[in-house]
Design a protein around this motif. Structure first.
Motif, PDB file in Angstrom:
ATOM      1  N   THR A 286       6.770  69.761  37.668  1.00 42.45           N
ATOM      2  CA  THR A 286       6.702  70.257  39.041  1.00 42.45           C
ATOM      3  C   THR A 286       7.982  70.996  39.389  1.00 42.45           C
ATOM      4  OG1 THR A 286       6.295  69.610  41.344  1.00 42.45           O
ATOM      5  CG2 THR A 286       7.604  68.097  40.003  1.00 42.45           C
ATOM      6  N   ARG A 287       7.867  72.023  40.202  1.00 45.00           N
ATOM      7  CA  ARG A 287       9.037  72.855  40.500  1.00 45.00           C
ATOM      8  C   ARG A 287       9.903  72.311  41.623  1.00 45.00           C
ATOM      9  NH1 ARG A 287       5.922  78.299  42.029  1.00 45.00           N
ATOM     10  NH2 ARG A 287       4.568  77.445  40.397  1.00 45.00           N
ATOM     11  N   ASN A 288       9.347  71.419  42.457  1.00 42.75           N
ATOM     12  CA  ASN A 288      10.171  70.792  43.499  1.00 42.75           C
ATOM     13  C   ASN A 288       9.553  69.450  43.892  1.00 42.75           C
ATOM     14  OD1 ASN A 288       8.342  71.148  45.909  1.00 42.75           O
ATOM     15  ND2 ASN A 288       8.659  73.319  45.448  1.00 42.75           N
ATOM     16  N   PRO A 289      10.307  68.576  44.517  1.00 42.79           N
ATOM     17  CA  PRO A 289       9.823  67.226  44.815  1.00 42.79           C
ATOM     18  C   PRO A 289       8.599  67.183  45.717  1.00 42.79           C
ATOM     19  CG  PRO A 289      12.211  67.328  45.035  1.00 42.79           C
ATOM     20  CD  PRO A 289      11.738  68.740  44.880  1.00 42.79           C
ATOM     21  N   VAL A 290       8.483  68.121  46.651  1.00 43.24           N
ATOM     22  CA  VAL A 290       7.408  68.059  47.638  1.00 43.24           C
ATOM     23  C   VAL A 290       6.046  68.361  47.011  1.00 43.24           C
ATOM     24  CG1 VAL A 290       6.498  69.113  49.752  1.00 43.24           C
ATOM     25  CG2 VAL A 290       8.912  68.503  49.597  1.00 43.24           C
ATOM     26  N   ARG A 291       6.007  69.259  46.047  1.00 48.62           N
ATOM     27  CA  ARG A 291       4.736  69.555  45.389  1.00 48.62           C
ATOM     28  C   ARG A 291       4.153  68.301  44.739  1.00 48.62           C
ATOM     29  NH1 ARG A 291       3.674  75.172  44.326  1.00 48.62           N
ATOM     30  NH2 ARG A 291       2.397  74.615  42.520  1.00 48.62           N
ATOM     31  N   GLN A 292       4.979  67.584  43.994  1.00 45.94           N
ATOM     32  CA  GLN A 292       4.491  66.368  43.354  1.00 45.94           C
ATOM     33  C   GLN A 292       4.222  65.270  44.372  1.00 45.94           C
ATOM     34  OE1 GLN A 292       3.419  66.056  40.320  1.00 45.94           O
ATOM     35  NE2 GLN A 292       2.785  63.952  40.785  1.00 45.94           N
ATOM     36  N   ALA A 293       4.982  65.246  45.459  1.00 40.84           N
ATOM     37  CA  ALA A 293       4.751  64.253  46.511  1.00 40.84           C
ATOM     38  C   ALA A 293       3.358  64.428  47.113  1.00 40.84           C
ATOM     39  CB  ALA A 293       5.819  64.389  47.592  1.00 40.84           C
ATOM     40  N   LEU A 294       2.979  65.669  47.361  1.00 38.06           N
ATOM     41  CA  LEU A 294       1.648  65.937  47.897  1.00 38.06           C
ATOM     42  C   LEU A 294       0.563  65.482  46.921  1.00 38.06           C
ATOM     43  CD1 LEU A 294       2.211  69.483  49.448  1.00 38.06           C
ATOM     44  CD2 LEU A 294       1.627  67.402  50.704  1.00 38.06           C
ATOM     45  N   ILE A 295       0.760  65.800  45.642  1.00 43.47           N
ATOM     46  CA  ILE A 295      -0.222  65.408  44.627  1.00 43.47           C
ATOM     47  C   ILE A 295      -0.318  63.885  44.526  1.00 43.47           C
ATOM     48  CG2 ILE A 295      -0.720  65.470  42.147  1.00 43.47           C
ATOM     49  CD1 ILE A 295       0.604  68.295  42.172  1.00 43.47           C
ATOM     50  N   SER A 296       0.816  63.210  44.542  1.00 45.24           N
ATOM     51  CA  SER A 296       0.822  61.742  44.485  1.00 45.24           C
ATOM     52  C   SER A 296       0.075  61.144  45.673  1.00 45.24           C
ATOM     53  CB  SER A 296       2.254  61.219  44.452  1.00 45.24           C
ATOM     54  OG  SER A 296       2.917  61.602  43.270  1.00 45.24           O
ATOM     55  N   SER A 297       0.249  61.748  46.846  1.00 44.29           N
ATOM     56  CA  SER A 297      -0.399  61.216  48.045  1.00 44.29           C
ATOM     57  C   SER A 297      -1.918  61.286  47.951  1.00 44.29           C
ATOM     58  CB  SER A 297       0.080  61.972  49.289  1.00 44.29           C
ATOM     59  OG  SER A 297      -0.427  63.297  49.329  1.00 44.29           O
ATOM     60  N   SER A 298      -2.426  62.271  47.197  1.00 45.20           N
ATOM     61  CA  SER A 298      -3.879  62.376  47.061  1.00 45.20           C
ATOM     62  C   SER A 298      -4.457  61.209  46.278  1.00 45.20           C
ATOM     63  CB  SER A 298      -4.258  63.711  46.389  1.00 45.20           C
ATOM     64  OG  SER A 298      -3.862  63.731  45.024  1.00 45.20           O
ATOM     65  N   GLY A 299      -3.624  60.524  45.497  1.00 48.12           N
ATOM     66  CA  GLY A 299      -4.097  59.357  44.758  1.00 48.12           C
ATOM     67  C   GLY A 299      -4.588  58.263  45.685  1.00 48.12           C
ATOM     68  N   THR A 300      -3.858  58.014  46.767  1.00 48.76           N
ATOM     69  CA  THR A 300      -4.279  57.005  47.740  1.00 48.76           C
ATOM     70  C   THR A 300      -5.570  57.428  48.430  1.00 48.76           C
ATOM     71  OG1 THR A 300      -2.013  56.263  48.117  1.00 48.76           O
ATOM     72  CG2 THR A 300      -3.596  55.802  49.853  1.00 48.76           C
ATOM     73  N   PHE A 301      -5.706  58.725  48.663  1.00 52.02           N
ATOM     74  CA  PHE A 301      -6.933  59.240  49.269  1.00 52.02           C
ATOM     75  C   PHE A 301      -8.144  58.914  48.392  1.00 52.02           C
ATOM     76  CE2 PHE A 301     -10.016  62.783  49.244  1.00 52.02           C
ATOM     77  CZ  PHE A 301     -10.527  62.652  50.526  1.00 52.02           C
ATOM     78  N   TRP A 302      -8.066  59.242  47.091  1.00 56.52           N
ATOM     79  CA  TRP A 302      -9.191  58.987  46.200  1.00 56.52           C
ATOM     80  C   TRP A 302      -9.443  57.492  46.033  1.00 56.52           C
ATOM     81  CZ3 TRP A 302     -12.075  62.905  45.896  1.00 56.52           C
ATOM     82  CH2 TRP A 302     -11.573  64.208  45.747  1.00 56.52           C
ATOM     83  N   ASP A 303      -8.370  56.731  45.898  1.00 59.20           N
ATOM     84  CA  ASP A 303      -8.480  55.305  45.602  1.00 59.20           C
ATOM     85  C   ASP A 303      -9.092  54.512  46.745  1.00 59.20           C
ATOM     86  OD1 ASP A 303      -6.987  52.494  45.987  1.00 59.20           O
ATOM     87  OD2 ASP A 303      -7.258  52.851  43.860  1.00 59.20           O
ATOM     88  N   THR A 304      -8.564  54.701  47.942  1.00 60.47           N
ATOM     89  CA  THR A 304      -8.963  53.854  49.068  1.00 60.47           C
ATOM     90  C   THR A 304      -9.866  54.567  50.067  1.00 60.47           C
ATOM     91  OG1 THR A 304      -6.852  52.692  48.874  1.00 60.47           O
ATOM     92  CG2 THR A 304      -8.108  52.322  50.881  1.00 60.47           C
ATOM     93  N   VAL A 305      -9.452  55.769  50.496  1.00 63.07           N
ATOM     94  CA  VAL A 305     -10.210  56.471  51.523  1.00 63.07           C
ATOM     95  C   VAL A 305     -11.593  56.853  51.021  1.00 63.07           C
ATOM     96  CG1 VAL A 305     -10.219  58.466  53.069  1.00 63.07           C
ATOM     97  CG2 VAL A 305      -8.073  57.308  52.566  1.00 63.07           C
ATOM     98  N   VAL A 306     -11.725  57.114  49.719  1.00 68.03           N
ATOM     99  CA  VAL A 306     -13.023  57.496  49.166  1.00 68.03           C
ATOM    100  C   VAL A 306     -13.707  56.309  48.479  1.00 68.03           C
ATOM    101  CG1 VAL A 306     -14.215  58.966  47.502  1.00 68.03           C
ATOM    102  CG2 VAL A 306     -12.374  59.910  48.886  1.00 68.03           C
ATOM    103  N   ILE A 307     -13.107  55.797  47.398  1.00 68.54           N
ATOM    104  CA  ILE A 307     -13.812  54.818  46.560  1.00 68.54           C
ATOM    105  C   ILE A 307     -13.984  53.469  47.265  1.00 68.54           C
ATOM    106  CG2 ILE A 307     -13.690  53.499  44.410  1.00 68.54           C
ATOM    107  CD1 ILE A 307     -12.547  55.937  43.058  1.00 68.54           C
ATOM    108  N   CYS A 308     -12.920  52.950  47.876  1.00 68.66           N
ATOM    109  CA  CYS A 308     -13.050  51.668  48.577  1.00 68.66           C
ATOM    110  C   CYS A 308     -14.010  51.782  49.761  1.00 68.66           C
ATOM    111  CB  CYS A 308     -11.682  51.184  49.065  1.00 68.66           C
ATOM    112  SG  CYS A 308     -10.647  50.477  47.762  1.00 68.66           S
ATOM    113  N   ALA A 309     -13.958  52.909  50.473  1.00 70.78           N
ATOM    114  CA  ALA A 309     -14.848  53.108  51.623  1.00 70.78           C
ATOM    115  C   ALA A 309     -16.303  53.169  51.179  1.00 70.78           C
ATOM    116  CB  ALA A 309     -14.465  54.375  52.365  1.00 70.78           C
TER     117      ALA A 309
END
Length: 453
Positions: A286-309
């Motif tokens: 990744t070219r800067n910390p924020v790009r990877q931070a955004l990608i990492s945050s999507s993990g919680t979205f898929w894990d809980t907001v989608v699959i757990c729901a």
């Protein structure tokens, strides 16, 4: 010992920890101006290679490895337990916890990349232990975090998962735990020989496929339960905010129980705030910390907001649709719901559980090995890797009642120093977010400061 660790686990994962984690989620959500609104951008970045950026694996590979360690029995069996004990309202609290946890996962990923170091062999190393040492100047906290991670990986990430695989294959196919343990041990060893690149490659193949199949299965059940879907959604919302027992909860339901079990399952499922996922996020190209931070945050979205729901909706709608399915079935609720899909329902869920548990073993090995390397030399990390492989077989053939409780305790102890770093370095997180995200410089390349590792 079992009684001691059971009580300690209950204490560590009681209301103080729940409020600390949830409070951190809310605080970071406000300070970071609701990073959840950038989810579409995060998903797009996760499948867009950052060519020329420094790192060991692709951004998608890092995300898949992190998801491999989080998506598993907690999303399937854990949600069923939460609904059984807390009633339908637990589904909404679990979902809200995941939505807020996106901010914490974002902050963890940002700090992991900002404070990562480059080893003399070119590998990128990072995670809360490096954040605590280089960002907070508290190496002793970094050592504690690394120690807890090394030990926790053997529990929730290894023996617990291999035991689940052995139990499931024995109940479904009649295969003895010893044979299952040997096969899984050999498969894990074959993948781990290639290190993080091999782990990421396998997880990138397994996780999206199995997540997609599981989601398709959930959608099929919701279509079958279509006439009851509106009633299920209404019941979930009503049970989350009204004191009625909502027809369930083995302990009486109501707001308090729905809140407790829903929040606890959401927090434990997506691991936002625990500090595990940032370890692999630091290895991303990744070219800067924020790009990877955004990608990492999507993990919680898929894990809980989608699959757990989806799991929660499937369970509650199935309880309404089928009189033979009730809250008293506890952890087997998801299995009973999938059993309503003719022919392929139960095999689909079984195969999904096996795949998720196997990928969790791989993801947590990387966490434990990197933590071990932080504590000692690379040679000790290699020894850790093969000890981890042997533990896969051990977990398949022994009783894990005590191991579960110890693993829960270690996971909670991991979270404490990580949360200290997040709260103490919130100013840094906000400054980096302002520089790259709010001021529209997301495509800029950060200067990589090399530190000796």
């Amino acid at each position: 010992m079992k009684e001691f660790f059971a009580e300690l686990s209950s204490l560590l994962w009681g209301w103080p920890m729940i409020l600390l984690l949830l409070g951190t989620h809310i605080y970071l959500t406000i300070r970071l101006r609701f990073p959840q609104r950038h989810l579409a951008k995060a998903v797009k970045l996760s499948v867009t290679p950052d060519k020329g950026a420094k790192g060991d694996v692709s951004q998608l590979g890092a995300l898949s490895t992190a998801l491999a360690a989080t998506i598993g029995t907690g999303n399937i069996v854990g949600v069923a337990t939460a609904v059984s004990l807390g009633g339908p309202g637990a589904v909404l609290w679990c979902w809200l916890t995941g939505l807020l946890g996106i901010s914490t996962k974002y902050a963890e990923g940002l700090l992991a990349v900002k404070y990562r170091v480059q080893h003399e062999d070119g590998r990128m190393l990072g995670g809360p232990m490096y954040v605590l040492e280089h960002g907070l100047k508290k190496r002793w906290l970094g050592i504690l975090f690394a120690l807890f991670t090394c030990l926790a990986a053997f529990g929730i990430g290894n023996t617990v998962q291999s035991n689940a695989i052995a139990t499931l294959t024995h109940e479904t196919f009649g295969i003895t735990p010893e044979i299952t343990g040997i096969v899984v041990m050999l498969l894990v060893g074959a993948v781990l020989i290639g290190g993080i690149k091999s782990i990421a490659r396998v997880c990138t193949m397994i996780v999206p496929l199995m997540a997609a199949l599981y989601i398709i299965g959930c959608v099929a059940i919701l279509c079958m339960n279509g006439d009851h879907l509106g009633a299920a959604i209404s019941l979930i919302f009503r049970s989350a905010f009204t004191p009625e027992a909502a027809g369930g909860g083995l302990l009486g339901g109501g707001i308090l129980m729905a809140c407790r079990y829903g929040i606890a399952r959401g927090l434990f499922s997506n691991e936002s705030g625990m500090g595990s996922a940032p370890i692999v996020a630091a290895s991303a190209q990744t070219r800067n910390p924020v790009r990877q931070a955004l990608i990492s945050s999507s993990g919680t979205f898929w894990d809980t907001v989608v699959i757990c729901a989806l799991t929660g909706l499937v369970i509650v709608s199935s309880i309404i649709a089928y009189p033979e399915i009730s809250y008293e079935h506890g952890a087997t609720l998801t299995k009973l719901a999938f059993g309503k899909i003719p022919v392929i329902g139960t095999p689909l869920l079984t195969f999904g559980l096996l795949s998720f548990a196997f990928s969790t073993i791989l993801g947590w090995e990387y966490y434990g090995e990197r933590a071990c390397e932080y504590l000692g030399a690379k040679r000790s990390a290699i020894a850790y890797r093969w000890l981890y492989v042997v533990a896969v077989f051990v977990g398949a053939v022994i009783d894990l009642g005590l191991v579960w409780d110890i693993a829960d305790c270690l996971n909670a102890l991991m979270a404490i120093p990580n949360l200290i770093a997040l709260l103490a370095l919130t100013g840094v997180i906000v400054a980096e977010t302002r520089r790259y995200l709010w001021e529209g410089r997301l495509d800029s390349t950060a200067e990589q400061e090399k530190s000796p590792a």
